[in-house]
Write an enzyme that holds these catalytic residues in place. Sequence first.
Site, mmCIF file in Angstrom:
data_model
loop_
_atom_site.group_PDB
_atom_site.id
_atom_site.type_symbol
_atom_site.label_atom_id
_atom_site.label_comp_id
_atom_site.label_asym_id
_atom_site.label_seq_id
_atom_site.Cartn_x
_atom_site.Cartn_y
_atom_site.Cartn_z
ATOM 1 N N ASP A 1 -0.293 7.057 -3.523
ATOM 2 C CA ASP A 1 -1.471 6.788 -4.346
ATOM 3 C C ASP A 1 -1.761 7.915 -5.340
ATOM 4 O OD1 ASP A 1 -2.000 4.330 -3.265
ATOM 5 O OD2 ASP A 1 -3.625 4.984 -1.962
ATOM 6 N N HIS B 1 0.850 -1.183 0.000
ATOM 7 C CA HIS B 1 0.000 0.000 0.000
ATOM 8 C C HIS B 1 0.889 1.236 0.000
ATOM 9 C CE1 HIS B 1 -4.144 -1.294 0.045
ATOM 10 N NE2 HIS B 1 -3.863 -2.243 0.934
#
Length: 358
Positions: A157, A127
């Site tokens: 992200d 992540h």
Amino acid sequence: MSGPLAGVRVVELAGLAPGPFGCMILADLGADVVLVDRPGGPGMAPPPGPLQRGRRALALDLKSEAGVAELFRLVERADVLVEGYRPGVAERLGLGPLDCEKINPRLVYARMTGWGQDGPFASRAGHDIDYIALSGALEPIGRAGQRPHAPLNLIGDFAGGGMLMAVGVLAALVERSASGRGQVVDAAMVDGSALLTTFVHGLSAAGMWPFPRGRNLLDGGAPFYDTYACSDGGFVAVGALEPPFYAALLDGLGLAGEELPAQHDRDGWPVLRERFSSIFATRGRDEWADLFAGTDACVAPVLAPGEAAGHPHNQARNAFVEVGGIIQPAPAPRFGRTPPGTPRPVAGTTVDEVLATW
């Protein structure tokens, strides 16, 4: 469609945050983005909302030959395909870059992953926090003497992921205008977040980032580049780096005539921080914002996301819009001749309906 990308056709295979954000940028700028999700529910797509705005959406079973055949009908007329699978998954489904190239050699095939398409970590799960840890972007963020602090999932992200992917797609489209051929864009969050630390590498090489986390000029170490608590529980951000701005800060705090350590006297920084902290704590956040309004002290109120749309500056620039009943950031940047329209909520469609317009 309106905007500088009007006429660009994008097929987005549903994924999580970075891919949808990159495709949101393309849609905001006028591209016709078709979101392809799995049948029987939302699947990998985020809940309907800001990240899905500006799309048409349909469902295909890409584990079936019929579903892949339907996808190829879109690929044949598309300019861009975006996928965010782990390396090798698209190939196993029969819709990898080489498969799509046979259908459309002009296709820009964008691959959005955390670790990239190769390297020893490529097949691992991860992540944002993992990618920015490995890239060197996480370690400098945090207070002195404390552990690194996760900056939401903004660096990996979004900034180093979806936005990097959008830049890569645009660059490949420009190159295609000369070569006539598409290519693969390998957008990896570990690469993108490393790219965001370029300035820190430059400061370090110049000897201007010599101290541990939280003790440097731009990481909260300097008392004139930090946040301060106010009497009402709010905060202000101070960025008075240059001498004229620092002088305006001292003047606004009523410290212009007080004998204080020099601005860049590191031994005196604890004294400055204590004085700034004690004074900022005497008034509310918005009182300080009003007091410093019209000055170059580089003092701004720290607004929560839900407050930002109501600030007069953001209102004057129409920096936020309402889409589907949700207040959210407006498309950016601005364009003088081909401005994008207001984003619309995601809308359902079919392959036939898309092809009728393509």
